[in-house]
Design a protein around this motif. Sequence first.
Motif, mmCIF file in Angstrom:
data_model
loop_
_atom_site.group_PDB
_atom_site.id
_atom_site.type_symbol
_atom_site.label_atom_id
_atom_site.label_comp_id
_atom_site.label_asym_id
_atom_site.label_seq_id
_atom_site.Cartn_x
_atom_site.Cartn_y
_atom_site.Cartn_z
ATOM 1 N N LEU A 1 0.517 -1.210 -0.036
ATOM 2 C CA LEU A 1 -0.094 -0.230 0.016
ATOM 3 C C LEU A 1 0.802 0.982 0.096
ATOM 4 O O LEU A 1 0.474 2.218 -0.607
ATOM 5 N N PHE A 2 1.874 1.265 0.806
ATOM 6 C CA PHE A 2 2.806 2.323 0.869
ATOM 7 C C PHE A 2 3.489 2.524 -0.766
ATOM 8 O O PHE A 2 3.572 3.784 -1.019
ATOM 9 N N SER A 3 3.807 1.525 -1.383
ATOM 10 C CA SER A 3 4.397 1.537 -2.546
ATOM 11 C C SER A 3 3.422 2.048 -3.836
ATOM 12 O O SER A 3 3.770 2.794 -4.320
ATOM 13 N N VAL A 4 2.135 1.792 -3.499
ATOM 14 C CA VAL A 4 1.025 2.038 -4.428
ATOM 15 C C VAL A 4 0.826 3.666 -4.124
ATOM 16 O O VAL A 4 0.758 4.508 -5.123
ATOM 17 N N ILE B 1 -3.164 8.617 -7.797
ATOM 18 C CA ILE B 1 -3.458 7.533 -7.044
ATOM 19 C C ILE B 1 -3.818 7.850 -5.355
ATOM 20 O O ILE B 1 -4.693 7.183 -4.805
ATOM 21 N N LEU B 2 -3.080 9.004 -4.793
ATOM 22 C CA LEU B 2 -3.371 9.196 -3.605
ATOM 23 C C LEU B 2 -4.730 9.751 -3.568
ATOM 24 O O LEU B 2 -5.445 9.303 -2.396
ATOM 25 N N GLY B 3 -5.115 10.440 -4.368
ATOM 26 C CA GLY B 3 -6.764 10.917 -4.128
ATOM 27 C C GLY B 3 -7.631 9.616 -4.309
ATOM 28 O O GLY B 3 -8.663 9.760 -3.606
ATOM 29 N N GLN B 4 -7.345 8.746 -4.981
ATOM 30 C CA GLN B 4 -8.104 7.525 -5.142
ATOM 31 C C GLN B 4 -8.124 6.919 -4.095
ATOM 32 O O GLN B 4 -9.127 6.310 -3.477
ATOM 33 N N GLN C 1 -19.569 4.177 5.075
ATOM 34 C CA GLN C 1 -20.148 2.867 4.826
ATOM 35 C C GLN C 1 -20.196 1.979 6.169
ATOM 36 O O GLN C 1 -20.454 1.065 6.637
ATOM 37 N N GLY C 2 -19.220 2.501 7.199
ATOM 38 C CA GLY C 2 -18.822 1.962 8.319
ATOM 39 C C GLY C 2 -18.195 0.542 8.258
ATOM 40 O O GLY C 2 -18.380 -0.057 9.187
ATOM 41 N N THR C 3 -17.483 0.474 7.477
ATOM 42 C CA THR C 3 -16.540 -0.682 7.079
ATOM 43 C C THR C 3 -14.957 -0.812 7.717
ATOM 44 O O THR C 3 -14.388 -1.758 7.599
ATOM 45 N N VAL C 4 -14.760 0.367 7.992
ATOM 46 C CA VAL C 4 -13.293 0.518 8.618
ATOM 47 C C VAL C 4 -13.424 0.904 10.020
ATOM 48 O O VAL C 4 -14.089 1.268 10.502
ATOM 49 N N GLY C 5 -12.226 0.545 10.715
ATOM 50 C CA GLY C 5 -12.104 0.944 12.205
ATOM 51 C C GLY C 5 -10.670 1.476 12.124
ATOM 52 O O GLY C 5 -9.949 1.898 11.044
ATOM 53 N N SER C 6 -10.147 1.517 13.238
ATOM 54 C CA SER C 6 -8.876 2.133 13.558
ATOM 55 C C SER C 6 -7.669 1.595 12.649
ATOM 56 O O SER C 6 -6.759 2.251 12.407
ATOM 57 N N THR C 7 -7.580 0.458 12.383
ATOM 58 C CA THR C 7 -6.341 -0.204 11.810
ATOM 59 C C THR C 7 -6.280 0.184 10.239
ATOM 60 O O THR C 7 -5.262 1.099 9.993
ATOM 61 N N LEU C 8 -7.226 0.007 9.649
ATOM 62 C CA LEU C 8 -7.160 0.528 8.173
ATOM 63 C C LEU C 8 -7.127 1.995 8.142
ATOM 64 O O LEU C 8 -6.715 2.695 7.236
ATOM 65 N N ASN C 9 -7.887 2.704 8.992
ATOM 66 C CA ASN C 9 -7.870 4.402 8.922
ATOM 67 C C ASN C 9 -6.292 4.824 9.240
ATOM 68 O O ASN C 9 -5.900 5.488 8.341
ATOM 69 N N GLN D 1 -4.132 6.753 6.380
ATOM 70 C CA GLN D 1 -3.790 8.080 6.696
ATOM 71 C C GLN D 1 -2.005 8.068 6.657
ATOM 72 O O GLN D 1 -1.413 9.074 6.139
ATOM 73 N N GLN D 2 -1.448 7.008 7.217
ATOM 74 C CA GLN D 2 -0.036 6.977 6.987
ATOM 75 C C GLN D 2 0.393 6.834 5.452
ATOM 76 O O GLN D 2 1.588 7.248 5.349
ATOM 77 N N THR D 3 -0.292 5.940 4.841
ATOM 78 C CA THR D 3 -0.103 5.934 3.168
ATOM 79 C C THR D 3 -0.041 7.292 2.532
ATOM 80 O O THR D 3 0.889 7.769 1.672
ATOM 81 N N LEU D 4 -1.056 7.966 2.840
ATOM 82 C CA LEU D 4 -1.155 9.293 2.317
ATOM 83 C C LEU D 4 0.145 10.026 2.760
ATOM 84 O O LEU D 4 0.535 10.959 1.977
ATOM 85 N N ARG D 5 0.500 10.118 3.649
ATOM 86 C CA ARG D 5 1.686 10.804 4.210
ATOM 87 C C ARG D 5 2.856 10.348 3.793
ATOM 88 O O ARG D 5 3.605 11.134 3.089
ATOM 89 N N VAL D 6 3.206 8.879 3.490
ATOM 90 C CA VAL D 6 4.301 8.482 2.779
ATOM 91 C C VAL D 6 4.304 8.927 1.360
ATOM 92 O O VAL D 6 5.405 9.265 0.823
#
Length: 440
Positions: A100-103, A117-120, A131-139, A143-148
């Motif tokens: 995910l960081f590479s993507v 891709i960052l916007g996507q 839709q309420g399908t994410v929690g703390s882990t994916l969130n 967020q870290q991916t966007l920063r990277v």
Amino acid sequence: MSVLVVGLSHRTAPVALLEQVSVSGDALVKLLHDVQQDARVAEAMVVSTCNRVEVYVVVDRFHAAVNAISELLAVHSGVAMERLIGHLYVHYEDRAVEHLFSVGSGLDSMVLGEGQILGQIRSALKLAQEQGTVGSTLNELVQQTLRVGKRSHTETGIDRAGASLVGVGLTLAERTLGPIQGRRALVVGAGSMSALSAATLQRSGVTDIVIVNRTHERAVRLAQTVGGRAARFDDLAAELAEADLVISCTGATDVVVTADMVPARQMFVLDLALPHDVDPAVRRLPGVTLVDLESMQDGDIDAETDDGGRAEAVVAVREIVAQEVAAYLSAERAARVTPTVVALRSKAADVVEAELGRLASRVPSLDGRVRDEVAQTVRRVVDKLLHEPTVRVKQLAESPAGDHYAEALRELFNLDPKVPDAVRRVESVETETSKKEVGR
């Protein structure tokens, strides 16, 4: 619980297959919920673009989850599992984070370093949140991916080593038409990719830009941002008759531009939609050049934009990704020990309160000031005794084998780190402490 990604991209599948698997709108929402409703899945997010379809989940069982997600992709796309399975890739735990960081950094894009891709990814997270399908882990991971991704673009030349798909398309258009300044450009669609296309055309010196969209109001708004003109969707054929350069990227599921709508004369058509917006038969019309994602995939489009710094930029971004993956995993491992530390401190607090209560019942005549001083002394002693082991276990937890230290602590003190009352008690204390620190 660990992060798992199952997906396929332009690197593993032909565009025709990506077209079939690609989901958007209500179909995307349904896939998201179907994945999340699986008993093995705690969190879910789907990234679906013109280059990839990836399902990110948080699971506790690897093999069963991989099979379930693969089957859902087959069902939703209508592609037989036997055909789909050979094009899927699977990444788990640290490999999923690295992927995910590479993507997000543009290393896995059809055009190296493209920033869209960052916007996507951000949009995928927003939908999953709604839709309420994410929690703390994916969130936290996203967020870290966007920063990277932002760091990779800021600190390296990755965004200069590769251009966007639109930029590459315009480079190819100039080979057919010559300089595009002074040409009439028609953009079909008014979404994010169409907006990027219109803005890129404007920056390239194209002043005659026409926007066509099913929702005319959106076409008007986009046209205003680039100094262009909006036309109604019913007038698409008439606008095609006057255009030199056409870029189409809508969310339609059927062909938008048919062969009978396109004049047989010199024209460059760039189809960036998935599924296709433009009938492939247009390619057979005299004078018309049609470039789509499939033809881009077949060609070496990175070579079209290589400025000599491509290799250096890739090395630099990979180093950043490696650093960020190590930091993320270290922090994540440290966080896993938190419930154990919470349980230990909670158990110690319960012991202290029980003993102070016993003291009060045995010596009821004890002076109030003395009782308070004794209570504070006992609590200080316990805090000091626990400080070193709790700090040390958090430090040790950052190592690859860190879970073993937390396990030993649980065994030695007979702890249950999942006790809700203990977690709530410490979270409450930590929240109050954070509020005080913010207010300072």
